[in-house]
Every structure is written in structure tokens, then in C-alpha cells.
Write an enzyme that holds these catalytic residues in place. Structure first.
Site, PDB file in Angstrom:
ATOM      1  N   HIS A 260      39.835 -40.015   9.625  1.00  0.00           N
ATOM      2  CA  HIS A 260      41.034 -40.573   9.011  1.00  0.00           C
ATOM      3  C   HIS A 260      41.540 -41.788   9.784  1.00  0.00           C
ATOM      4  CE1 HIS A 260      42.075 -36.645   6.682  1.00  0.00           C
ATOM      5  NE2 HIS A 260      41.310 -37.457   5.983  1.00  0.00           N
ATOM      6  N   HIS A 391      33.655 -41.698  -1.628  1.00  0.00           N
ATOM      7  CA  HIS A 391      33.516 -42.314  -0.313  1.00  0.00           C
ATOM      8  C   HIS A 391      32.210 -43.088  -0.204  1.00  0.00           C
ATOM      9  CE1 HIS A 391      37.027 -40.581   1.702  1.00  0.00           C
ATOM     10  NE2 HIS A 391      36.747 -39.435   1.109  1.00  0.00           N
TER      11      HIS A 391
END
Length: 419
Positions: A260, A391
């Protein structure tokens, strides 16, 4: 935009037509795999490791929104068949996933005849806003109405203008807020807000994105040695022991998640490029988040790969490698190289694509392995199957685009320029 915000691309793989061809071929392979997720109930199903829908999992909001976003991007790139798939996702968001009584969107279409259950989550609603923005820019029928509704729901229910962040979740009727504040949902709200600003022309969304980043990165992460705490009480107090008994949770793992930090690094540069007068700290923070995440998570146990989580002392907790982390690392390295021209980021970009090609990309069954064990063998401790191409697809696309506008707006501009 100051020219320094674009950086140099000298020595970049992305400057090579052969590399861009490889990225586009990989993107096409991912799209062909993802197309199998189209579900007759509406939306997109969870795919197993072989690309077969798993009907027992229902149709998840987060998967359907991400797939709709990806297929909208693919349509803007001129991929035949992507438009109808994007429309399939849009229809689910306008139909069975939409709560016509209370507003907002359900977390899933239930299996069989079961009742609609589950909380209204900022995480899933951020992806509704992202998907609606991309669908609108792709010109899909009904997308502008979906975007207006998604923006209104987010503004009314989730955005906390007093504190400058996004509330986590509510019950179906919006009467019971969750006693929790999550960095993950707020990070994806930044992504969605930037897309919404491009799709609507309303700069207030960029201002809100900056306010979120100011709290979670400029205020909190800076004070935590550039690690981004994941879990907070509703008043913004860090909860360091949250999910200590569920360390490998797929969405709220214990500790901090270096992947993250890499995702935040890219988003800060997207935000900087989108703002007319960005603060200087955005680029500095992106560099620090990147270097600390790489030092904490990459090759920590003698084998290549990013560990999933680390504790407050910087020690690995869950050592499995997630596909989304290497995808975000690739995108962050490309963004930092574009922004700074520093070849160290190009070095990492190449290292991580080599790693992905050797270990993550599944050339036999399709898509990318979603999880590897510490020995870089496919595993399913945290994730089973391959439910997500978002992603991976963005890792093939974002390095080929500028830092602003967001992907759908940039592709729309290219399409309009070619007409």
C-alpha cells in the site's frame, strides 16, 4: 504543469516500442482471461486458478467494479469486445448490485435465493465511483447517470468534510456507522476522486483527495518513519494491534502493508500532477514511501519477492507474496522515474518485471498467480483463485501514460485526437 513534473524518460524500457508491444500483449492476455468472469446473474464472478467462475462466492461488488473499469479502459484502447463487457458491469451496478430502497450498492449479489446482506463499504463504493468515471469517459450508455449517483452517494454518506477523510462503512439503511477508519478505503478513495474529477470536471474531488493524503501520509506516515498505518479508530487514533488474531486478512491484515505504501507513492504523484498548485511534500513523500517499503519488504528472507505485511518494528509478519504488490511496485517505479528521471527507479522497474515474468505471470493457465509462498511457489494462504485483473492490467497500462490525467481521461484524449 512544470516540465520537471514529467521527468526524463532516457534509458527507459517504456520508451522502447518492443517493450510497449510486450506490455500490450500481456494486457490482451489478461483481458481474455478476465472475459470468462462474465456472470449470467449480472456482473463478474470470482475466477479460480484455471479461470473458471466459482458460483459459490456470489458476485462481488469489488470484482465487478474493477472489471468494469478495466474493460472500459480496454474499450478506450480500441479492443473489440471490451465495450459490451464494460456494459455488462454497468448493468449490474445499475441493477442487482444497486440498493434501490436505501441507496448505494450491496457488497455482493447473494448466492441462490439468499437475502441481501452486508454493509455498505467505502472500499466497494470507491470502486463504483472509479468504474463509473471510466465508463462515462468511455461513452458507455447510462454511465453518466451512474456516475452522478455514485458521486452523490459518496458525498452524502462517506465523505467527512469536517475531518477530511472517508468513513468506513454503514449498515444497509445507513443508520449504524462502523467504529473503524481504514487507510485502504481512503487510499482507493484518492484514486476514485482523481478519476471523478477528470470525468465530471469538478475540481473539488482533487481537493478532497489532497485532504485525505494530508492526513494519512503527510501527518501520520511521516511520523511513523514513512510506514502507513492501516487501522484507526473513528477519531483518527492509530490501532496498532488491530486484527492481531487475523494477521493474514485479505483486506485488513495486522501491521502495515508495504504494497500500500507503493500504491500511495504512485497516487501522490498522480495527485501532484493533477493539482494546479501542488504542495512540495507530495513528491518527497512518494520517494520516502517507496524507499522505506522496498527496504522493509523486498527480498527480506533471502528470496526475491515482497512480503505481505510487517509489524511496528519493521519485521516481516506474513511472508507470502501477493501479485498486487509487485504490480503496484512496477507502477510506482514507473511513476517515480517519469517524475524524477532518476534511473534507480528504472532499475527497479526492470527488476520487478523480470520477477513478475519469472514467478507471477501464469503462462499456462492465464492471468497472474495471486499469491506465492516464501519460496515463490503458488499458494492460497490469503487468496484463492484469480479474481482480479485490475492491478495486473494497470501495471501494463499506467507506465505508458503520463502522471495526469487519470487513465480513462488520458485514453479518451488519445482517442479523440486520433479521430
Amino acid at each position: 504543469m512544470n516540465a520537471s513534473h514529467h521527468g526524463s524518460r532516457d534509458g527507459s524500457w517504456v520508451a522502447l516500442a518492443t517493450h510497449r508491444d510486450w506490455l500490450d500483449a500481456e494486457a490482451g492476455r489478461l483481458l481474455r482471461f478476465g472475459a470468462a468472469a462474465r456472470d449470467p446473474r449480472g456482473g463478474f464472478a470470482w475466477l479460480d486458478g484455471d479461470g473458471v467462475p466459482d458460483p459459490a462466492r456470489g458476485v462481488q461488488l469489488w470484482i465487478t467494479t474493477r472489471m468494469a473499469h478495466v474493460f472500459a479502459l480496454a474499450h478506450l484502447r480500441g479492443v473489440p469486445g471490451a465495450g459490451p463487457l464494460a456494459d455488462h458491469g454497468l448493468a449490474a451496478l445499475s441493477g442487482p448490485l444497486r440498493d434501490a430502497e436505501h441507496g448505494g450498492w450491496y457488497p455482493a449479489i447473494p448466492v441462490g435465493d439468499g437475502p441481501q446482506e452486508g454493509r455498505k463499504e467505502a472500499y466497494g463504493h470507491a470502486f463504483v465511483l472509479l468504474a463509473a468515471s471510466s465508463l462515462a469517459l468511455a461513452g458507455r450508455p447510462g454511465a453518466k447517470g451512474l456516475l452522478a449517483e455514485a458521486a452523490a452517494v459518496f458525498e452524502r454518506r462517506f465523505w467527512d468534510d469536517e475531518r477530511g477523510w472517508v468513513r468506513e462503512s454503514f449498515d444497509r439503511a445507513w443508520t449504524e456507522p462502523e467504529a473503524y477508519l481504514g487507510a485502504n478505503a481512503n487510499m482507493h478513495a484518492v484514486e476514485a476522486f482523481l478519476a471523478a474529477a477528470d470525468a465530471t470536471g469538478d475540481g473539488v474531488w482533487r481537493t478532497r483527495a489532497l485532504r485525505i493524503a494530508e492526513f494519512f501520509v503527510h501527518q501520520v506516515a511521516r511520523a511513523q518513519w514513512w510506514r502507513v498505518p492501516e487501522h484507526f479508530a473513528p477519531n483518527g487514533r492509530i490501532l496498532p494491534d488491530y486484527n492481531e488474531d487475523a494477521k493474514d486478512d485479505a483486506f485488513r491484515p495486522y501491521g502495515t502493508t508495504p504494497g500500500h505504501s507503493l500504491e500511495w507513492a504512485r497516487l501522490l504523484l498522480n495527485l501532484e500532477a493533477a493539482l494546479p498548485d501542488p504542495p512540495d511534500w507530495l513528491a518527497d513523500a512518494a520517494r520516502w514511501l517507496f524507499v522505506v517499503a522496498v527496504g522493509a519488504a523486498w527480498n527480506r528472507d533471502g528470496r526475491p519477492g515482497f512480503v505481505y505485511t510487517i509489524d511496528g518494528e519493521g519485521r516481516p509478519v506474513v511472508r507470502e507474496r501477493m501479485h498486487w504488490v509487485v504490480a503496484e511496485a512496477i507502477a510506482a517505479a514507473a511513476a517515480l522515474h517519469r517524475r524524477t528521471g532518476d534511473l534507480v527507479y528504472e532499475h527497479w522497474y526492470r527488476v520487478w518485471w523480470d520477477y513478475a515474468a519469472e514467478h507471477i505471470v501464469d503462462t499456462r493457465h492465464g492471468s497472474w498467480h495471486h499469491e506465492l509462498d516464501p519460496g515463490n511457489r503458488p499458494s492460497s494462504t490469503v487468496w484463492s483463485g484469480k479474481p482480479d485483473i485490475y492491478h495486473a492490467y494497470q501495471a501494463t497500462l499506467l507506465p505508458q501514460l503520463g502522471l495526469a490525467p487519470t487513465a480513462a481521461a488520458a485514453l479518451r484524449a488519445r482517442l479523440d485526437g486520433a479521430s
